[in-house]
Design a protein around this motif. Structure first.
Motif, mmCIF file in Angstrom:
data_model
loop_
_atom_site.group_PDB
_atom_site.id
_atom_site.type_symbol
_atom_site.label_atom_id
_atom_site.label_comp_id
_atom_site.label_asym_id
_atom_site.label_seq_id
_atom_site.Cartn_x
_atom_site.Cartn_y
_atom_site.Cartn_z
ATOM 1 N N ASP A 270 -4.599 -3.550 -3.584
ATOM 2 C CA ASP A 270 -4.220 -2.993 -2.290
ATOM 3 C C ASP A 270 -5.425 -3.001 -1.355
ATOM 4 O OD1 ASP A 270 -3.444 -1.489 -0.163
ATOM 5 O OD2 ASP A 270 -3.215 0.387 -1.287
ATOM 6 N N PRO A 271 -5.471 -3.896 -0.381
ATOM 7 C CA PRO A 271 -6.641 -4.025 0.495
ATOM 8 C C PRO A 271 -6.793 -2.845 1.445
ATOM 9 C CG PRO A 271 -4.887 -5.481 1.227
ATOM 10 C CD PRO A 271 -4.403 -4.808 -0.006
ATOM 11 N N ILE A 272 -5.694 -2.125 1.656
ATOM 12 C CA ILE A 272 -5.743 -1.005 2.597
ATOM 13 C C ILE A 272 -6.302 0.239 1.917
ATOM 14 C CG2 ILE A 272 -4.285 0.478 4.063
ATOM 15 C CD1 ILE A 272 -2.409 -2.058 4.140
ATOM 16 N N GLU A 273 -6.168 0.254 0.613
ATOM 17 C CA GLU A 273 -6.526 1.428 -0.171
ATOM 18 C C GLU A 273 -7.960 1.895 0.115
ATOM 19 O OE1 GLU A 273 -5.798 2.651 -4.764
ATOM 20 O OE2 GLU A 273 -6.900 0.818 -4.364
ATOM 21 N N GLY A 274 -8.868 0.959 0.123
ATOM 22 C CA GLY A 274 -10.276 1.302 0.287
ATOM 23 C C GLY A 274 -10.598 1.855 1.660
ATOM 24 N N SER A 275 -9.803 1.455 2.642
ATOM 25 C CA SER A 275 -10.114 1.869 4.010
ATOM 26 C C SER A 275 -9.462 3.188 4.398
ATOM 27 C CB SER A 275 -9.669 0.766 4.979
ATOM 28 O OG SER A 275 -8.277 0.587 4.854
ATOM 29 N N GLU A 276 -8.713 3.763 3.486
ATOM 30 C CA GLU A 276 -8.028 5.011 3.795
ATOM 31 C C GLU A 276 -8.386 6.085 2.794
ATOM 32 O OE1 GLU A 276 -3.862 4.530 3.833
ATOM 33 O OE2 GLU A 276 -3.815 3.519 5.768
ATOM 34 N N SER B 269 0.828 -1.198 0.000
ATOM 35 C CA SER B 269 0.000 0.000 0.000
ATOM 36 C C SER B 269 0.872 1.261 0.000
ATOM 37 C CB SER B 269 -0.889 -0.044 1.247
ATOM 38 O OG SER B 269 -1.730 1.056 1.268
ATOM 39 N N ALA B 270 1.908 1.253 0.820
ATOM 40 C CA ALA B 270 2.809 2.419 0.906
ATOM 41 C C ALA B 270 3.483 2.681 -0.430
ATOM 42 C CB ALA B 270 3.847 2.188 1.988
ATOM 43 N N ASN B 271 3.915 1.626 -1.083
ATOM 44 C CA ASN B 271 4.609 1.797 -2.369
ATOM 45 C C ASN B 271 3.656 2.253 -3.470
ATOM 46 O OD1 ASN B 271 7.646 0.949 -2.490
ATOM 47 N ND2 ASN B 271 6.693 -0.363 -0.949
ATOM 48 N N ILE B 272 2.433 1.766 -3.416
ATOM 49 C CA ILE B 272 1.453 2.217 -4.414
ATOM 50 C C ILE B 272 1.165 3.711 -4.214
ATOM 51 C CG2 ILE B 272 -0.967 2.016 -5.138
ATOM 52 C CD1 ILE B 272 -0.723 -1.005 -4.781
ATOM 53 N N ALA C 153 6.587 -2.560 -5.495
ATOM 54 C CA ALA C 153 5.134 -2.805 -5.469
ATOM 55 C C ALA C 153 4.801 -4.131 -6.164
ATOM 56 C CB ALA C 153 4.396 -1.652 -6.134
ATOM 57 N N LEU C 154 5.462 -4.386 -7.282
ATOM 58 C CA LEU C 154 5.202 -5.641 -8.008
ATOM 59 C C LEU C 154 5.691 -6.851 -7.216
ATOM 60 C CD1 LEU C 154 6.175 -4.317 -11.551
ATOM 61 C CD2 LEU C 154 3.915 -5.135 -10.885
ATOM 62 N N MET C 155 6.853 -6.702 -6.613
ATOM 63 C CA MET C 155 7.392 -7.803 -5.808
ATOM 64 C C MET C 155 6.447 -8.129 -4.650
ATOM 65 S SD MET C 155 9.036 -8.412 -2.727
ATOM 66 C CE MET C 155 9.829 -6.910 -2.190
ATOM 67 N N LEU C 156 5.935 -7.084 -4.019
ATOM 68 C CA LEU C 156 5.022 -7.309 -2.889
ATOM 69 C C LEU C 156 3.676 -7.853 -3.373
ATOM 70 C CD1 LEU C 156 5.953 -4.128 -0.820
ATOM 71 C CD2 LEU C 156 6.414 -6.501 -0.169
ATOM 72 N N THR C 157 3.273 -7.450 -4.568
ATOM 73 C CA THR C 157 2.036 -8.008 -5.141
ATOM 74 C C THR C 157 2.184 -9.521 -5.308
ATOM 75 O OG1 THR C 157 1.596 -5.949 -6.304
ATOM 76 C CG2 THR C 157 0.466 -7.901 -7.126
ATOM 77 N N LYS C 158 3.370 -9.915 -5.710
ATOM 78 C CA LYS C 158 3.613 -11.359 -5.877
ATOM 79 C C LYS C 158 3.432 -12.103 -4.553
ATOM 80 C CE LYS C 158 6.883 -14.599 -7.939
ATOM 81 N NZ LYS C 158 7.283 -15.491 -6.860
ATOM 82 N N GLN C 159 3.754 -11.425 -3.459
ATOM 83 C CA GLN C 159 3.607 -12.064 -2.148
ATOM 84 C C GLN C 159 2.135 -12.058 -1.703
ATOM 85 O OE1 GLN C 159 6.680 -13.170 -1.328
ATOM 86 N NE2 GLN C 159 7.373 -11.932 -3.075
#
Lengths: 167, 339
Positions: free
Chosen positions: B324-330, B236-239, B276-282
């Motif tokens: 990004d699951p956090i995106e919607g809540s912020e 989320s931070a990187n996005i 961001a892409l690397m973390l998306t893979k996770q």
């Protein structure tokens, strides 16, 4: 009997001729100089895929360089710092161009390495070899990536993009 | 008849000599090939394999070059980044030995009163840094561009990390904190807030350079351990940072910056995109697999073009939409509210 001898003689002459031509061709491919220096250096076609670079504008490079000089006091432009190998992109940031090897001049350290080595020389050719002695007394780098001898390419001057010819 | 005899005799003499020369020639060549394989680094390699490798590069190169000068890949380091995050890097014993020697030299240098970055002029006592909250500590550590230089100038950022630990009291404390991750999250926000229209070129170069260098942390063991299980937060931070770069690219004034058009950065958002892409893979491997080839296939000409950069960032952000699951809540930070 005579005819047989003549035939054998002619065959041997042909063989000698073929061997002679073969030797000349071979010598042209691998010069004796290469063997003398144990150095089969060559100009190679290499993968030119590279990563994106820093901002190449003069102003941005100057800003980075000022920060770098402030962080590492006492550096002069000809010094090198760190051992970073650069992927084939000789645009390079100003401060990485003016870097200094931590352990001093490491040219001789190319002895003892035998992994594939690369050197981008000032005329734009890429020398490659796994004969480390190719790089003695020259800046070069052993490993999968290039070390760009890029003092000539400071501040965004382009590296050549032509197809390199492999001998 | 005599002539024929002479010819026959001469031929019989010269032939073995020639055969010897040819044999010797092959032998010398074989010796050289063996000379390569004596080294442990290339023990399993032979000249033929190297030539083969080289040939692969040739075909790759030709494929790229057939399309004018499409030589730049903004995701070139992505695979290495994924590997360094997912796997524990085990170094060869020789490499480990060299590293240990380097550390010993540094320790001796420190013992003899040596400092780095002229730190005697500005660095505070260890106790001062210990007294700071982790977010404050990180802010102080990243207030100078030392971090980005140290992890950039070595082939292995690890050496840079060790130098920071050894010679920078602030980083020494930060890298030992159990909540270092909070400090780094704060750093993302703090640095990206400097990508605003009021910042001068020096600030832009420094902030973007540090954001770019944060990528190295994902191969740094102490940090990796803390990120594991918190990948979503860092994604989320990187996005958010990537969106800030996109916003800045749309709004900056090149005349004010004095750069003749460029924004003061170029590869830096690519590094953030790679993280961001690397973390998306996770976080969402299926999503990553579905977008990987498209994003990796992006190629640019050697000369930098801001439009290319904009399009790449847009592509990444579009492909990561909803991941990004956090995106919607912020509240979304589109960059404008920081200005």
């Amino acid at each position: 009997m005579n005819a047989r001898k003549i035939f054998i003689t002619r065959m041997l002459q042909m063989l000698i001729f073929v061997c002679g031509v073969s030797c000349v061709a071979k010598a042209a491919t691998y010069s004796w100089g290469d063997y003398n220096t144990n150095c089969n250096c060559k100009t190679a076609i290499v993968g030119t895929l590279t990563s994106a670079d820093y901002d190449q504008s003069q102003a941005a490079q100057d800003a980075a360089w000022e920060d770098f000089k402030a962080a590492y006091e006492g550096l002069v432009d000809s010094d090198r710092l760190g051992n970073r190998t650069y992927i084939y992109n000789c645009h390079a940031l100003a401060y990485t161009v003016f870097c200094k090897w931590l352990n001093g001049d490491q040219r001789t350290q190319f002895h003892g390495y035998s992994s594939w080595c690369w050197e981008a020389v000032s005329n734009g050719e890429i020398k490659s070899s796994n004969y480390h002695s190719c790089f003695v007394n020259n800046w070069g780098k052993c490993g999968p990536q290039f070390y760009c001898k890029n003092n000539q390419y400071v501040y965004g001057a382009s590296m050549p993009t032509q197809q390199y010819i492999r001998h | 008849m005599n002539t024929q005899k002479i010819l026959l005799t001469t031929s019989l003499i010269i032939l073995p000599i020639l055969l010897c020369v040819i044999f010797a020639h092959s032998f010398v060549r074989k010796e050289i090939v063996n000379d390569i394989s004596l080294n442990p680094e290339t023990k399993s390699t032979n000249l033929a394999e190297l030539v083969k490798e080289d040939s692969n590069e040739i075909s790759k190169s030709s494929a790229i070059q057939s399309n004018s000068n499409q030589t730049i890949s903004p995701t070139l380091e992505l695979d290495d980044l994924i590997t360094s995050f997912e796997e524990e890097i085990v170094e060869e014993s020789e490499e480990q030995l060299n590293f240990t020697i380097e550390l010993m030299k540094l320790e001796n240098y420190k013992k003899s009163g040596g400092t780095m970055w002229a730190s005697e002029k500005w660095m505070k006592d260890l106790d001062y840094y210990k007294s700071l909250k982790t977010t404050e500590l990180a802010e102080e550590c990243f207030s100078r561009p030392i971090y980005s230089f140290e992890v950039t100038i070595f082939d292995k950022p690890r050496l840079g990390f060790e130098r920071l630990k050894m010679f920078h009291n602030g980083f020494q404390v930060l890298f030992q904190r159990n909540d270092m991750w909070k400090g780094i999250l704060h750093t993302y926000e703090n640095l990206s807030s400097k990508l605003n229209l009021e910042s001068n070129l020096s600030t832009i170069v420094r902030a973007s350079g540090s954001l770019h260098a944060l990528r190295a942390l994902y191969g740094f063991q102490e940090f990796k351990e803390q990120v594991k299980g918190r990948e979503e937060i860092f994604l989320s931070a990187n996005i958010r940072v990537l969106k800030k770069f996109a916003w800045y690219l749309e709004n900056y004034d090149p005349k004010k910056l004095g750069t003749d058009g460029s924004p003061g950065f170029f590869c830096e958002p690519c590094s953030v995109a790679q993280v961001a892409l690397m973390l998306t893979k996770q976080v969402d491997p299926q999503r990553y697999n579905s977008i990987e080839s498209e994003i990796k296939s992006v190629r640019w000409p050697e000369e930098q073009n801001v439009q290319d950069l904009k399009e790449f960032i847009k592509l990444v952000l579009d492909d990561l939409e909803g991941v990004d699951p956090i995106e919607g809540s912020e509240t979304r930070d589109n960059g404008a509210d920081n200005n």
